[in-house]
Write an enzyme that holds these catalytic residues in place. Structure first.
Site, PDB file in Angstrom:
ATOM      1  N   CYS A   1     -31.850 -49.756   7.764  1.00 42.04           N
ATOM      2  CA  CYS A   1     -31.733 -48.735   6.716  1.00 42.04           C
ATOM      3  C   CYS A   1     -30.292 -48.763   6.195  1.00 42.04           C
ATOM      4  O   CYS A   1     -29.598 -49.773   6.356  1.00 42.04           O
ATOM      5  CB  CYS A   1     -32.145 -47.357   7.223  1.00 42.04           C
ATOM      6  SG  CYS A   1     -31.136 -46.717   8.581  1.00 42.04           S
TER       7      CYS A   1
ATOM      8  N   ARG B   1     -33.181 -43.275   9.789  1.00 40.81           N
ATOM      9  CA  ARG B   1     -34.502 -43.919   9.749  1.00 40.81           C
ATOM     10  C   ARG B   1     -34.656 -45.110  10.697  1.00 40.81           C
ATOM     11  O   ARG B   1     -35.642 -45.194  11.437  1.00 40.81           O
ATOM     12  CB  ARG B   1     -34.816 -44.354   8.309  1.00 40.81           C
ATOM     13  CG  ARG B   1     -35.003 -43.199   7.362  1.00 40.81           C
ATOM     14  CD  ARG B   1     -34.948 -43.651   5.923  1.00 40.81           C
ATOM     15  NE  ARG B   1     -33.607 -44.107   5.553  1.00 40.81           N
ATOM     16  CZ  ARG B   1     -33.265 -44.642   4.392  1.00 40.81           C
ATOM     17  NH1 ARG B   1     -34.196 -44.816   3.459  1.00 40.81           N
ATOM     18  NH2 ARG B   1     -32.028 -45.005   4.141  1.00 40.81           N
TER      19      ARG B   1
ATOM     20  N   ASP C   1     -34.935 -41.301   2.353  1.00 48.22           N
ATOM     21  CA  ASP C   1     -33.682 -41.051   3.055  1.00 48.22           C
ATOM     22  C   ASP C   1     -33.589 -39.558   3.388  1.00 48.22           C
ATOM     23  O   ASP C   1     -33.563 -38.725   2.478  1.00 48.22           O
ATOM     24  CB  ASP C   1     -32.545 -41.478   2.114  1.00 48.22           C
ATOM     25  CG  ASP C   1     -31.180 -41.318   2.745  1.00 48.22           C
ATOM     26  OD1 ASP C   1     -31.080 -40.672   3.803  1.00 48.22           O
ATOM     27  OD2 ASP C   1     -30.218 -41.839   2.173  1.00 48.22           O
TER      28      ASP C   1
HETATM   29  P1  4NP Z   1     -30.171 -43.707   7.164  1.00 52.79           P
HETATM   30  O1  4NP Z   1     -29.644 -42.343   6.516  1.00 52.79           O
HETATM   31  O2  4NP Z   1     -29.911 -44.792   6.140  1.00 52.79           O
HETATM   32  O3  4NP Z   1     -31.628 -43.443   7.376  1.00 52.79           O
HETATM   33  O4  4NP Z   1     -29.396 -43.892   8.449  1.00 52.79           O
HETATM   34  C1  4NP Z   1     -28.386 -42.178   5.971  1.00 52.79           C
HETATM   35  C2  4NP Z   1     -27.302 -41.918   6.788  1.00 52.79           C
HETATM   36  C3  4NP Z   1     -26.052 -41.696   6.235  1.00 52.79           C
HETATM   37  C4  4NP Z   1     -25.901 -41.733   4.861  1.00 52.79           C
HETATM   38  C5  4NP Z   1     -26.992 -42.017   4.041  1.00 52.79           C
HETATM   39  C6  4NP Z   1     -28.226 -42.224   4.597  1.00 52.79           C
HETATM   40  N1  4NP Z   1     -24.629 -41.486   4.276  1.00 52.79           N
HETATM   41  O5  4NP Z   1     -24.554 -41.441   3.041  1.00 52.79           O
HETATM   42  O6  4NP Z   1     -23.645 -41.338   5.011  1.00 52.79           O
END
Ligand code: 4NP
Length: 161
Positions: free
Chosen positions: A14, A20, A130
């Protein structure tokens, strides 16, 4: 869909590798262990904002509700050699997939990059949303989507191994 005895190393990907993909990794290792399947699992992020961090507390809490502990996982960034090392690299959304494909030097390696929800009969071609700016309901929705897709993947791998 997956060729016999080839897809045994699976990387979940991800953006941050704290929501995720660690949830997907936790589900995959849990379901594989339940079935006695030897699948090497790992996860990574296309971004570098959370390297070294444990999964987001909201992701950990959602997984704990379902009896899975992912507190041991640590975020890392996707690297080019992951495309060689893993048999299957599963993107949580189309943005992740586009970033992963930028690292693929050949069509053969690009072919290992697939969309996680393509394993989900009701959500093929879709994104795992997300949940970073969301709340616990969003993490619960991520779990529901992943449970179905990862379950179908494990069913397929169980037939192939
Ligand atoms: P992930 O979620 O891609 O599912 O781990 C996110 C975690 C952090 C951020 C964006 C999405 N961020 O912008 O820091």
């Amino acid at each position: 869909m997956v060729s016999p005895s080839s897809h045994k190393k699976v990387l979940l990907v991800c953006l941050g590798n704290i929501c995720r993909s660690p949830m997907a990794e936790g589900l995959l290792r849990h379901l594989a262990a339940q079935r006695g399947l030897h699948i090497e699992t790992d996860s990574a992020g296309t971004g570098s904002g959370h390297i070294g961090e444990a999964p987001d507390p909201r992701a950990q809490a959602e997984m704990r509700k379902h009896g899975m502990d992912i507190s041991d996982l640590r975020a890392r960034r996707l690297v080019r050699t992951d495309l060689e090392r893993f048999d299957l690299l599963l993107a949580m959304d189309h943005h992740n997939m586009a970033d992963m494909l930028k690292l693929a030097p050949s069509p053969a390696l690009a072919g290992k990059v697939r969309l996680m929800l393509d394993w989900s009969p009701g959500h093929a071609g879709g994104d795992v949303p997300d949940p970073w700016y969301g709340g616990s309901a969003d993490f619960a929705e991520v779990f529901r989507l992943l449970e179905e897709a990862v379950g179908a993947l494990v069913d397929e791998l169980a037939h192939d191994i």
